[in-house]
Design a protein around this motif. Structure first.
Motif, PDB file in Angstrom:
ATOM      1  N   PRO A  63     -17.071   4.030   0.931  1.00 51.75           N
ATOM      2  CA  PRO A  63     -16.547   3.913   2.292  1.00 51.75           C
ATOM      3  C   PRO A  63     -15.481   4.967   2.571  1.00 51.75           C
ATOM      4  O   PRO A  63     -14.913   5.549   1.651  1.00 51.75           O
ATOM      5  N   GLU A  64     -15.231   5.198   3.853  1.00 51.46           N
ATOM      6  CA  GLU A  64     -14.152   6.105   4.222  1.00 51.46           C
ATOM      7  C   GLU A  64     -12.796   5.516   3.846  1.00 51.46           C
ATOM      8  O   GLU A  64     -11.862   6.258   3.537  1.00 51.46           O
ATOM      9  N   ALA A  65     -12.690   4.193   3.910  1.00 50.17           N
ATOM     10  CA  ALA A  65     -11.409   3.553   3.613  1.00 50.17           C
ATOM     11  C   ALA A  65     -11.638   2.103   3.225  1.00 50.17           C
ATOM     12  O   ALA A  65     -12.705   1.523   3.488  1.00 50.17           O
ATOM     13  N   LEU A  66     -10.637   1.515   2.594  1.00 45.67           N
ATOM     14  CA  LEU A  66     -10.583   0.082   2.343  1.00 45.67           C
ATOM     15  C   LEU A  66      -9.408  -0.471   3.142  1.00 45.67           C
ATOM     16  O   LEU A  66      -8.354   0.165   3.227  1.00 45.67           O
ATOM     17  N   ILE A  67      -9.600  -1.634   3.739  1.00 46.47           N
ATOM     18  CA  ILE A  67      -8.541  -2.295   4.499  1.00 46.47           C
ATOM     19  C   ILE A  67      -8.286  -3.646   3.850  1.00 46.47           C
ATOM     20  O   ILE A  67      -9.222  -4.406   3.580  1.00 46.47           O
ATOM     21  N   LEU A  68      -7.023  -3.939   3.602  1.00 48.61           N
ATOM     22  CA  LEU A  68      -6.637  -5.160   2.916  1.00 48.61           C
ATOM     23  C   LEU A  68      -5.940  -6.087   3.902  1.00 48.61           C
ATOM     24  O   LEU A  68      -4.996  -5.684   4.582  1.00 48.61           O
ATOM     25  N   GLY A  69      -6.410  -7.326   3.999  1.00 45.21           N
ATOM     26  CA  GLY A  69      -5.797  -8.302   4.898  1.00 45.21           C
ATOM     27  C   GLY A  69      -5.929  -9.689   4.322  1.00 45.21           C
ATOM     28  O   GLY A  69      -6.417  -9.887   3.213  1.00 45.21           O
ATOM     29  N   GLY A  70      -5.492 -10.676   5.088  1.00 43.65           N
ATOM     30  CA  GLY A  70      -5.605 -12.045   4.616  1.00 43.65           C
ATOM     31  C   GLY A  70      -4.620 -12.974   5.292  1.00 43.65           C
ATOM     32  O   GLY A  70      -3.994 -12.626   6.296  1.00 43.65           O
ATOM     33  N   ILE A  71      -4.463 -14.175   4.710  1.00 35.80           N
ATOM     34  CA  ILE A  71      -3.626 -15.201   5.318  1.00 35.80           C
ATOM     35  C   ILE A  71      -2.202 -15.166   4.789  1.00 35.80           C
ATOM     36  O   ILE A  71      -1.386 -16.016   5.136  1.00 35.80           O
ATOM     37  N   ILE A  72      -1.892 -14.175   3.972  1.00 38.89           N
ATOM     38  CA  ILE A  72      -0.556 -14.016   3.397  1.00 38.89           C
ATOM     39  C   ILE A  72       0.122 -12.829   4.073  1.00 38.89           C
ATOM     40  O   ILE A  72      -0.543 -11.978   4.677  1.00 38.89           O
ATOM     41  N   CYS A  73       1.441 -12.742   3.960  1.00 42.04           N
ATOM     42  CA  CYS A  73       2.191 -11.697   4.670  1.00 42.04           C
ATOM     43  C   CYS A  73       1.836 -10.290   4.157  1.00 42.04           C
ATOM     44  O   CYS A  73       1.463 -10.121   2.995  1.00 42.04           O
ATOM     45  N   PRO A  74       1.942  -9.280   5.033  1.00 36.89           N
ATOM     46  CA  PRO A  74       1.592  -7.905   4.644  1.00 36.89           C
ATOM     47  C   PRO A  74       2.396  -7.390   3.453  1.00 36.89           C
ATOM     48  O   PRO A  74       1.873  -6.606   2.649  1.00 36.89           O
ATOM     49  N   PRO A  85      -7.644  12.220  -1.998  1.00 39.81           N
ATOM     50  CA  PRO A  85      -6.298  11.783  -2.379  1.00 39.81           C
ATOM     51  C   PRO A  85      -6.108  10.289  -2.136  1.00 39.81           C
ATOM     52  O   PRO A  85      -6.809   9.685  -1.319  1.00 39.81           O
ATOM     53  N   GLU A  86      -5.142   9.699  -2.834  1.00 38.43           N
ATOM     54  CA  GLU A  86      -4.886   8.270  -2.686  1.00 38.43           C
ATOM     55  C   GLU A  86      -4.235   7.943  -1.352  1.00 38.43           C
ATOM     56  O   GLU A  86      -4.403   6.853  -0.822  1.00 38.43           O
ATOM     57  N   GLU A  87      -3.494   8.886  -0.781  1.00 43.76           N
ATOM     58  CA  GLU A  87      -2.787   8.622   0.462  1.00 43.76           C
ATOM     59  C   GLU A  87      -3.771   8.274   1.586  1.00 43.76           C
ATOM     60  O   GLU A  87      -4.703   9.012   1.879  1.00 43.76           O
ATOM     61  N   GLY A  88      -3.557   7.130   2.219  1.00 41.01           N
ATOM     62  CA  GLY A  88      -4.413   6.698   3.309  1.00 41.01           C
ATOM     63  C   GLY A  88      -5.747   6.123   2.874  1.00 41.01           C
ATOM     64  O   GLY A  88      -6.564   5.741   3.709  1.00 41.01           O
ATOM     65  N   ARG A  89      -5.954   6.044   1.579  1.00 42.56           N
ATOM     66  CA  ARG A  89      -7.235   5.565   1.053  1.00 42.56           C
ATOM     67  C   ARG A  89      -7.411   4.061   1.295  1.00 42.56           C
ATOM     68  O   ARG A  89      -8.508   3.587   1.571  1.00 42.56           O
ATOM     69  N   ILE A  90      -6.312   3.323   1.184  1.00 40.08           N
ATOM     70  CA  ILE A  90      -6.334   1.887   1.402  1.00 40.08           C
ATOM     71  C   ILE A  90      -5.244   1.542   2.407  1.00 40.08           C
ATOM     72  O   ILE A  90      -4.099   1.966   2.263  1.00 40.08           O
ATOM     73  N   ARG A  91      -5.614   0.777   3.434  1.00 40.37           N
ATOM     74  CA  ARG A  91      -4.678   0.415   4.496  1.00 40.37           C
ATOM     75  C   ARG A  91      -4.458  -1.093   4.509  1.00 40.37           C
ATOM     76  O   ARG A  91      -5.335  -1.861   4.107  1.00 40.37           O
ATOM     77  N   ILE A  92      -3.299  -1.490   4.991  1.00 34.45           N
ATOM     78  CA  ILE A  92      -3.064  -2.893   5.270  1.00 34.45           C
ATOM     79  C   ILE A  92      -3.527  -3.139   6.710  1.00 34.45           C
ATOM     80  O   ILE A  92      -3.204  -2.376   7.615  1.00 34.45           O
ATOM     81  N   GLY A  93      -4.303  -4.177   6.930  1.00 30.14           N
ATOM     82  CA  GLY A  93      -4.857  -4.447   8.252  1.00 30.14           C
ATOM     83  C   GLY A  93      -3.785  -4.637   9.311  1.00 30.14           C
ATOM     84  O   GLY A  93      -2.686  -5.136   9.029  1.00 30.14           O
ATOM     85  N   THR A  94      -4.107  -4.236  10.540  1.00 32.30           N
ATOM     86  CA  THR A  94      -3.140  -4.306  11.631  1.00 32.30           C
ATOM     87  C   THR A  94      -3.184  -5.629  12.386  1.00 32.30           C
ATOM     88  O   THR A  94      -2.266  -5.944  13.132  1.00 32.30           O
ATOM     89  N   SER A  95      -4.250  -6.400  12.201  1.00 34.05           N
ATOM     90  CA  SER A  95      -4.391  -7.636  12.973  1.00 34.05           C
ATOM     91  C   SER A  95      -3.695  -8.825  12.331  1.00 34.05           C
ATOM     92  O   SER A  95      -3.589  -9.897  12.939  1.00 34.05           O
ATOM     93  N   GLY A  96      -3.242  -8.673  11.090  1.00 34.15           N
ATOM     94  CA  GLY A  96      -2.455  -9.705  10.438  1.00 34.15           C
ATOM     95  C   GLY A  96      -3.195 -11.017  10.270  1.00 34.15           C
ATOM     96  O   GLY A  96      -4.414 -11.057  10.084  1.00 34.15           O
TER      97      GLY A  96
END
Length: 404
Positions: free
Chosen positions: A335-346, A367-378
């Protein structure tokens, strides 16, 4: 001009000039406007491979029906500014529900994903009946609070922890990681009849991925994986601009990948599944908390904020599993990126991600920078994605609309 990256050709964004495929073409144009708007008609033509005249005719029809609206682009130099197309937000509304054994979160959105109403409440019991009762109560609350919007409701999206349609009930009232019985065809039919609107179901991780794709950070990518960190562990995949649900809507059940055949029993019937080690349910077991209690997540967040050694020690212990899971998804899907989210705080999610560093190299050596993001919708990502699933069911292109 729209700053979003170009969309690769896919069924959902590629039109056909066959006369009898009119419905499909309308849905293709709507999909582009919904996910990329405001956007010019020329750009729609370039993305969809439909003729400019066809696009102009379709947009004209959609505008006359009040689904889209036109507005002038900012003038640049001489000449008249171009016209941009966007969805008319108040043309219709959808309700989305994130349901698990702990609580129900409800959101109502307009067509642009703006939240116009929301509510959350704990479950009276960890059963489908209790979930149905809570959902129906919330539907009535919305209808009472916003009668005009309620008249424009076109569907209800539901998202819950799977797996679904496995041929056997894999969940029980004492298992916080799944809610398979809620997604049974019989229960969904009962809900649809009671609500009086079309009802669609997605697993929670796929719904969150769809929410991020349409309304969140996922808009920047054509292909990404969303990792849903809840009481269980799941993933949702957006591939080439479209959600990939799997044959039985169970794609992305990464939590049920067996990592230790001699490990503890899992609700799916196997032993040593990943979520038995890497999930909030596993952390609750470590801390002696009851995972089906609504206050357990808040307690974990409070302990984490205090720097509790037991919580930080668990994060350190699961770091190799985080690293392995990320590597597995990247090697399978590229994938272009992985996004990490869930029911716990960012902040907790970021600590999990930091614990996994350094990550294994990707094959493209990016590069690792920007490879994995924390989701914006919380915490609302799943419910927001459920509203998007309802919109998808009404507007998004489908193979069935090409059957001649």
């Amino acid at each position: 001009m729209n700053d979003s990256p170009p969309i690769l050709a896919s069924f959902r964004t590629s039109g056909t000039n066959l006369t009898r495929a009119k419905t499909h073409n309308h849905r293709v144009v709507l999909e582009i406007i919904r996910t990329r708007g405001p956007i010019g008609r020329t750009e729609i033509s370039e993305i969809t491979s439909l003729s400019r005249q066809t696009v102009q005719n379709i947009v004209g029809e959609l505008e006359s029906r009040g689904i889209v609206e036109m507005h002038a682009q900012k003038a640049r130099g001489r000449g008249h500014p171009g016209m941009m197309v966007k969805l008319k937000p108040d043309h219709a509304y959808s309700l989305g529900f994130h349901v698990d054994r702990l609580s129900v979160t409800a959101i109502a959105c307009d067509l642009l994903g703006s939240i116009v109403w929301q509510s959350a409440a704990p479950m009276a019991a960890a059963t489908p009946g209790a979930a149905n009762s809570r959902i129906l109560s919330m539907v009535e609350d919305f209808r009472s609070a916003h009668p005009a919007m309620a008249k424009c409701l076109f569907g209800v999206g539901l998202a819950a922890p799977g797996p679904f349609e496995t041929g056997a009930q894999t969940s029980s009232g004492t298992d916080a990681t799944t809610f398979s019985d809620f997604g049974s065809p019989e229960n969904l039919a009962e809900l649809q009849s009671a609500v009086g609107l079309p009802v669609v179901l997605q697993n929670d991780a796929s719904a969150a991925a769809l929410g991020e794709h349409v309304y969140g950070v996922g808009r920047s990518f054509n292909s990404f994986a969303f990792i849903q960190f809840g009481m269980g562990l799941g993933a949702g995949f957006v591939l080439n601009g479209a959600l990939y649900p799997g044959a039985s809507k169970n794609a992305g059940e990464i939590g049920h990948v067996v990592i230790d055949p001699k490990g503890p029993a899992c609700s799916c019937g196997n032993t040593g599944c990943l979520e038995r080690y890497l999930s909030l349910n596993a952390l609750c077991e470590r801390l002696g908390l009851e995972p089906t209690e609504p206050g357990s997540v808040a307690r974990i967040e409070a302990l984490f904020a205090e720097g509790d050694p037991a919580v930080l020690g668990w994060i350190a212990d699961v770091a190799p599993l985080m690293r392995q899971m990320i590597n597995m998804i990247e090697m399978m899907l590229d994938p272009e990126a992985l996004i990490l989210g869930g029911i716990i705080c960012p902040e907790f999610l970021q600590a999990l991600l930091d614990s996994a560093a350094p990550l294994p190299r990707r094959l493209d050596s990016s590069p690792e920078e920007g490879r994995i993001r924390i989701g914006t919708s919380g915490a609302t990502a799943v419910a927001l994605g459920a509203t998007a699933a309802a919109v998808d069911a009404l507007y998004a292109p489908s193979v069935s609309h090409l059957l001649l």
